[in-house]
Design an enzyme around this catalytic site. Structure first.
Site, PDB file in Angstrom:
ATOM      1  N   VAL A  51       0.839  -1.199   0.000  1.00 52.57           N
ATOM      2  CA  VAL A  51       0.000   0.000   0.000  1.00 52.57           C
ATOM      3  C   VAL A  51       0.878   1.255   0.000  1.00 52.57           C
ATOM      4  O   VAL A  51       0.574   2.234  -0.687  1.00 52.57           O
ATOM      5  CB  VAL A  51      -0.965   0.011   1.212  1.00 52.57           C
ATOM      6  CG1 VAL A  51      -1.748   1.316   1.281  1.00 52.57           C
ATOM      7  CG2 VAL A  51      -1.914  -1.180   1.151  1.00 52.57           C
ATOM      8  N   CYS A  52       1.964   1.223   0.736  1.00 55.08           N
ATOM      9  CA  CYS A  52       2.818   2.404   0.920  1.00 55.08           C
ATOM     10  C   CYS A  52       3.269   3.064  -0.381  1.00 55.08           C
ATOM     11  O   CYS A  52       3.163   4.282  -0.515  1.00 55.08           O
ATOM     12  CB  CYS A  52       4.022   2.074   1.787  1.00 55.08           C
ATOM     13  SG  CYS A  52       3.587   1.557   3.452  1.00 55.08           S
ATOM     14  N   PRO A  53       3.763   2.297  -1.369  1.00 52.49           N
ATOM     15  CA  PRO A  53       4.230   3.000  -2.566  1.00 52.49           C
ATOM     16  C   PRO A  53       3.108   3.707  -3.320  1.00 52.49           C
ATOM     17  O   PRO A  53       3.350   4.717  -3.976  1.00 52.49           O
ATOM     18  CB  PRO A  53       4.871   1.901  -3.418  1.00 52.49           C
ATOM     19  CG  PRO A  53       4.300   0.625  -2.926  1.00 52.49           C
ATOM     20  CD  PRO A  53       3.993   0.853  -1.465  1.00 52.49           C
TER      21      PRO A  53
END
Length: 180
Positions: A51-53
């Protein structure tokens, strides 16, 4: 029960970071305040995740809009600057970040995540916390949620614009609409 932080002076910080030019440097709230800038500080759990990128690159893709609003964006995790740099050097199509237009800071001692109330102590990672801090250092907006949900950059920009009106903004307010 955690102590209220909104409408108070934000916890000060200085952290090592990977700068947009891929060199190591430092970021600090004091520097942004000295430059009369708003600060959009967001925490994410860890590098090389899924999810972070999506949100880190979404903030970078919209960076000029933050710049136009006199705001500096800083992304933070508890990973090291070396891990950040490796992730930045990884192309987007390979689940990397590619070039970023704002710094990624390393809160390796967990001090800043703890001060902002987003540290998951038993895991040593941060929740997805986002904070908007005025040029005077006042924490004016805070949202923290579970790590499985990415943030909405449109909403972050809308809230920043609402805060900058200095007025009372009703529900669903959008830039250009009247304040109360």
């Amino acid at each position: 029960m955690p102590e209220r932080t909104v409408a108070k002076q934000a916890p000060r910080f200085e952290m090592d970071a990977v700068m947009p030019n891929k060199e190591f440097g430092k970021v600090s709230l004091e520097e942004n305040m000295k430059n009369d800038k708003w600060t959009v500080l967001f925490f994410y759990p860890m590098d090389f995740t899924f999810v972070c990128p999506t949100e880190i690159t979404a903030f970078s893709d919209r960076y000029e809009e933050f710049e136009d609003l006199d705001a500096e964006v800083i992304g933070v995790s508890t990973d090291t600057i070396h891990t950040h740099l490796a992730w930045i050097k990884t192309p987007r199509e390979d689940n990397g970040l590619g070039d970023l237009k704002y710094p990624l800071a390393a809160d390796t001692n967990h001090e800043v995540a703890r001060k902002y109330g987003v540290l998951i102590e038993e895991e040593g990672v941060a929740l997805r916390g986002l904070f908007i801090i005025s040029p005077e250092g006042e924490l004016q907006y805070s949202v923290v949620h579970h790590n499985n949900i990415g943030r909405n950059v449109d909403e972050t920009i809308r809230v920043l614009q609402a805060l900058q009106t200095g007025g009372l903004c009703p529900a669903n307010w959008k830039p250009g609409q009247k304040t109360l």
